[in-house]
Design a protein around this motif. Structure first.
Motif, mmCIF file in Angstrom:
data_model
loop_
_atom_site.group_PDB
_atom_site.id
_atom_site.type_symbol
_atom_site.label_atom_id
_atom_site.label_comp_id
_atom_site.label_asym_id
_atom_site.label_seq_id
_atom_site.Cartn_x
_atom_site.Cartn_y
_atom_site.Cartn_z
ATOM 1 N N THR A 375 0.424 -1.313 0.112
ATOM 2 C CA THR A 375 -0.103 0.549 0.479
ATOM 3 C C THR A 375 0.868 1.335 -0.046
ATOM 4 O O THR A 375 0.407 2.097 0.105
ATOM 5 N N VAL A 376 2.053 0.878 0.162
ATOM 6 C CA VAL A 376 3.178 2.228 0.476
ATOM 7 C C VAL A 376 3.734 3.322 -0.848
ATOM 8 O O VAL A 376 3.289 3.909 -0.836
ATOM 9 N N LEU A 377 3.387 2.105 -2.144
ATOM 10 C CA LEU A 377 3.148 2.547 -3.607
ATOM 11 C C LEU A 377 1.963 2.572 -3.361
ATOM 12 O O LEU A 377 2.355 3.675 -4.917
ATOM 13 N N ASP A 378 0.925 2.718 -3.687
ATOM 14 C CA ASP A 378 -0.643 3.600 -3.906
ATOM 15 C C ASP A 378 0.253 4.783 -2.950
ATOM 16 O O ASP A 378 -0.913 5.791 -4.168
ATOM 17 N N ASP A 379 0.452 4.788 -1.800
ATOM 18 C CA ASP A 379 0.654 6.485 -1.255
ATOM 19 C C ASP A 379 0.926 6.986 -2.699
ATOM 20 O O ASP A 379 1.255 8.004 -2.147
ATOM 21 N N ILE A 380 2.784 6.393 -2.435
ATOM 22 C CA ILE A 380 3.641 7.099 -3.484
ATOM 23 C C ILE A 380 3.408 7.894 -4.942
ATOM 24 O O ILE A 380 2.875 9.011 -4.979
ATOM 25 N N GLY A 381 2.243 6.557 -5.078
ATOM 26 C CA GLY A 381 1.704 6.928 -7.085
ATOM 27 C C GLY A 381 0.491 8.334 -6.230
ATOM 28 O O GLY A 381 0.752 9.065 -7.357
ATOM 29 N N ARG A 382 0.280 8.065 -5.573
ATOM 30 C CA ARG A 382 -1.345 9.675 -5.275
ATOM 31 C C ARG A 382 -0.209 10.652 -5.221
ATOM 32 O O ARG A 382 -1.084 11.793 -4.590
ATOM 33 N N GLN A 383 0.769 10.572 -4.028
ATOM 34 C CA GLN A 383 1.728 11.830 -4.049
ATOM 35 C C GLN A 383 1.683 13.187 -5.261
ATOM 36 O O GLN A 383 2.521 12.405 -6.325
ATOM 37 N N PRO A 384 1.864 14.452 -4.945
ATOM 38 C CA PRO A 384 2.450 15.058 -6.325
ATOM 39 C C PRO A 384 3.857 15.552 -6.067
ATOM 40 O O PRO A 384 4.559 14.522 -5.323
ATOM 41 N N VAL A 385 4.332 15.381 -7.889
ATOM 42 C CA VAL A 385 5.933 15.287 -7.685
ATOM 43 C C VAL A 385 6.123 16.754 -7.513
ATOM 44 O O VAL A 385 6.091 17.534 -8.715
ATOM 45 N N ARG A 386 7.007 17.032 -6.480
ATOM 46 C CA ARG A 386 7.488 18.728 -6.566
ATOM 47 C C ARG A 386 8.354 18.307 -6.520
ATOM 48 O O ARG A 386 9.595 19.484 -6.451
ATOM 49 N N ASP A 387 9.631 17.743 -6.202
ATOM 50 C CA ASP A 387 10.764 17.653 -6.905
ATOM 51 C C ASP A 387 12.072 16.347 -7.062
ATOM 52 O O ASP A 387 11.002 15.657 -7.874
ATOM 53 N N VAL A 388 13.452 16.795 -7.106
ATOM 54 C CA VAL A 388 13.819 15.365 -7.305
ATOM 55 C C VAL A 388 13.211 13.977 -6.546
ATOM 56 O O VAL A 388 13.378 13.735 -7.413
ATOM 57 N N GLU A 389 13.180 14.015 -5.138
ATOM 58 C CA GLU A 389 13.004 13.140 -4.860
ATOM 59 C C GLU A 389 12.639 12.344 -4.559
ATOM 60 O O GLU A 389 11.627 11.307 -4.290
ATOM 61 N N SER A 390 11.066 13.019 -4.722
ATOM 62 C CA SER A 390 9.839 12.834 -4.869
ATOM 63 C C SER A 390 9.907 12.626 -5.958
ATOM 64 O O SER A 390 9.094 11.302 -6.601
ATOM 65 N N ALA A 391 10.454 12.322 -7.226
ATOM 66 C CA ALA A 391 10.403 12.636 -8.505
ATOM 67 C C ALA A 391 10.845 11.155 -8.704
ATOM 68 O O ALA A 391 10.081 10.051 -8.889
ATOM 69 N N LEU A 392 12.302 10.537 -7.834
ATOM 70 C CA LEU A 392 12.489 9.666 -7.533
ATOM 71 C C LEU A 392 11.974 8.294 -7.192
ATOM 72 O O LEU A 392 11.870 7.387 -8.031
ATOM 73 N N ALA A 393 11.546 9.178 -6.243
ATOM 74 C CA ALA A 393 10.432 8.127 -5.277
ATOM 75 C C ALA A 393 8.923 8.020 -6.043
ATOM 76 O O ALA A 393 8.990 6.627 -5.970
ATOM 77 N N TYR A 394 8.687 8.367 -6.648
ATOM 78 C CA TYR A 394 7.203 8.119 -8.006
ATOM 79 C C TYR A 394 7.656 7.031 -8.864
ATOM 80 O O TYR A 394 7.167 5.750 -8.900
ATOM 81 N N GLY A 395 8.897 7.698 -9.709
ATOM 82 C CA GLY A 395 9.461 6.738 -10.602
ATOM 83 C C GLY A 395 10.144 5.310 -10.229
ATOM 84 O O GLY A 395 9.431 4.222 -11.779
ATOM 85 N N GLY A 396 10.696 5.135 -8.851
ATOM 86 C CA GLY A 396 10.516 4.141 -8.670
ATOM 87 C C GLY A 396 9.412 2.823 -8.086
ATOM 88 O O GLY A 396 9.505 1.900 -8.652
#
Length: 443
Positions: A375-396
């Motif tokens: 479920t943590v992957l679903d939570d990451i997918g719903r978070q907005p991408v605002r910086d490089v760190e969040s973009a890497l987390a979303y892509g992974g």
């Protein structure tokens, strides 16, 4: 024995008074005239304290009885009752601490109790188990107040009790279910009405609106001179085997419970429903130093056996050897059954071993793979991408999910059904799939 706050305060006050009086005497009067009252009062207080200590040491130890549930559901609060009886000839006040084993949370301790001479009292506190298994309560401590309240006398009381913590798969393992349909509705499982359909003949009855022509028994209709229909029921006395992965794949945490605990809850929930449907249920574990096996059985006693066999199961760090688990199950279970494999799908080299093991099992049994989604992957997918760190987390996260979905598609293409669900929804989803298979007559 330890001094009470009252004694400490009394000694400090009298000591301060004696020092003040001595200081005043040095300034305004002969020392002998002022020192005697202050230090005399302090000496008198210490004498009284010694007498009170002697009386405290002679106080009899109260008797304590613990009323503890023999079975506790994981993660739920339960009441523990203590019955204290005093044999002292006067009123006594005591503080009580029960020694709760590790793996449990406590609410309501320590307890302060005031008992009249020869009286008893009942007090409660609450515990909440955070781990499954067998737990042993060994003792409790009481601190008796002296008659004047100047001392606390500590007594250790041996008080042994045992309890077992079971998975909380339906709110409480000992809960009495009233009506299977209402219970399934509360779980969010919806069943379609299918009157008279199934494989096993049940009874003859009068024709009702909605019955098909194929259900009409023409010989009985001719004898009774009124339409008579055959009523069937879902097949009973079928086999259901739970193949539970206890390896490192199941160590992911989701809330307070691990994926292993969620899978175990779903396993027991499905077992409970299958046993009520008249089927036999068994359990096989793997990725343990000593795998456990419970032969398929029927009835309420089998559910108790499943709970006893699984209450102390723990997830290990061992890799999951699916081929070995499949080979062992084929050796121990030769009758055709529905085999539900609980594990986590991941795009790893061992997943080829998983596919091979499922194909091997599918040659004799009907196989269903139950996988828990992170479920943590679903939570990451719903978070907005605002910086490089969040973009890497979303892509992974998206890459990981895509790999898992690709593996699921490959398994489905090989004729291996996969049920993927969030940990909290896995149990109801499995029950619904199981009931659908029984209605279809494919078990």
């Amino acid at each position: 024995m330890s001094p009470s706050l009252r004694l400490v305060q009394l000694v400090l006050v009298l000591l301060l008074l004696a020092l003040v009086l001595e200081s005043l005497a040095l300034l305004y009067a002969p020392a002998e005239a002022a020192v005697i009252p202050g230090w005399g009062a302090l000496a008198l207080a210490l004498l009284v304290a010694l007498i009170d200590a002697g009386r405290a040491l002679r106080l009899p130890t109260p008797s304590v009885t613990r009323q503890l549930p023999g079975n506790l559901p994981l993660g739920r609060w339960a009441d523990v009752r203590l019955i204290i009886h005093s044999a002292a000839p006067r009123v006594v006040q005591l503080d009580l601490i029960d020694h709760v084993p590790d793996g449990m949370e406590i609410s309501g301790l320590p307890l302060t109790i005031r008992l009249a001479a020869g009286s008893s009292s009942r007090v409660d506190y609450r515990i909440r188990a955070t781990q499954r298994g067998r737990f042993r309560f060994e003792r409790c401590d009481v601190a008796l107040g002296s008659p004047l309240g100047l001392w606390h006398v500590r007594r250790r009381i041996a008080l042994e009790d045992d309890t077992r913590v079971y998975p909380d798969f339906i709110g409480s393992p000992a809960a009495e279910m009233t009506g299977m349909d209402g219970w399934l509705d509360r779980l969010g499982i919806h069943r379609q009405a299918r009157r008279g359909h199934g494989r096993d003949f049940r009874q003859l009855r009068e024709y009702r609106e909605g019955d098909t022509l194929r259900q009409i028994d023409w010989k009985a209709t001719a004898r009774m001179r009124t339409p008579i229909a055959r009523e069937y029921q879902d097949e009973r006395d079928q086999q259901l085997v739970m193949l539970l992965d206890c390896g490192r794949r199941m160590r992911s945490q989701d809330g307070e419970l691990s994926h292993f605990d969620h899978a175990l809850n779903a396993c027991l929930l499905l077992s409970h429903v299958a046993l009520r449907q008249g089927d036999a249920v068994g359990l096989e574990t793997f990725a343990l130093e000593q795998p456990r096996r419970l032969a398929p059985g029927k009835g309420a006693g089998q559910l108790r056996a499943l709970l006893d066999a699984s209450c102390d199961l723990q997830c290990t760090r061992q890799p999951s050897d699916y081929s070995e688990a499949a080979a062992r199950l084929l050796q121990t279970h030769r009758r055709r059954a529905l085999v539900v494999l609980f594990t986590n799908l991941r795009d790893e080299e061992t997943d080829e071993d998983l596919a091979a093991a499922l194909r091997l099992l599918g040659g004799r049994h009907q196989v269903l793979l139950a996988s828990l989604r992170e479920t943590v992957l679903d939570d990451i997918g719903r978070q907005p991408v605002r910086d490089v760190e969040s973009a890497l987390a979303y892509g992974g996260a998206m890459a990981y999910q895509a790999a898992c979905q690709g593996l699921k598609a490959r398994l489905n293409a090989q004729g291996i059904p996969v049920l993927e669900s969030t940990p909290q929804s896995l149990g109801p989803a499995l029950v619904e799939r199981y009931l659908a298979l029984k209605r279809a007559g494919t078990l």
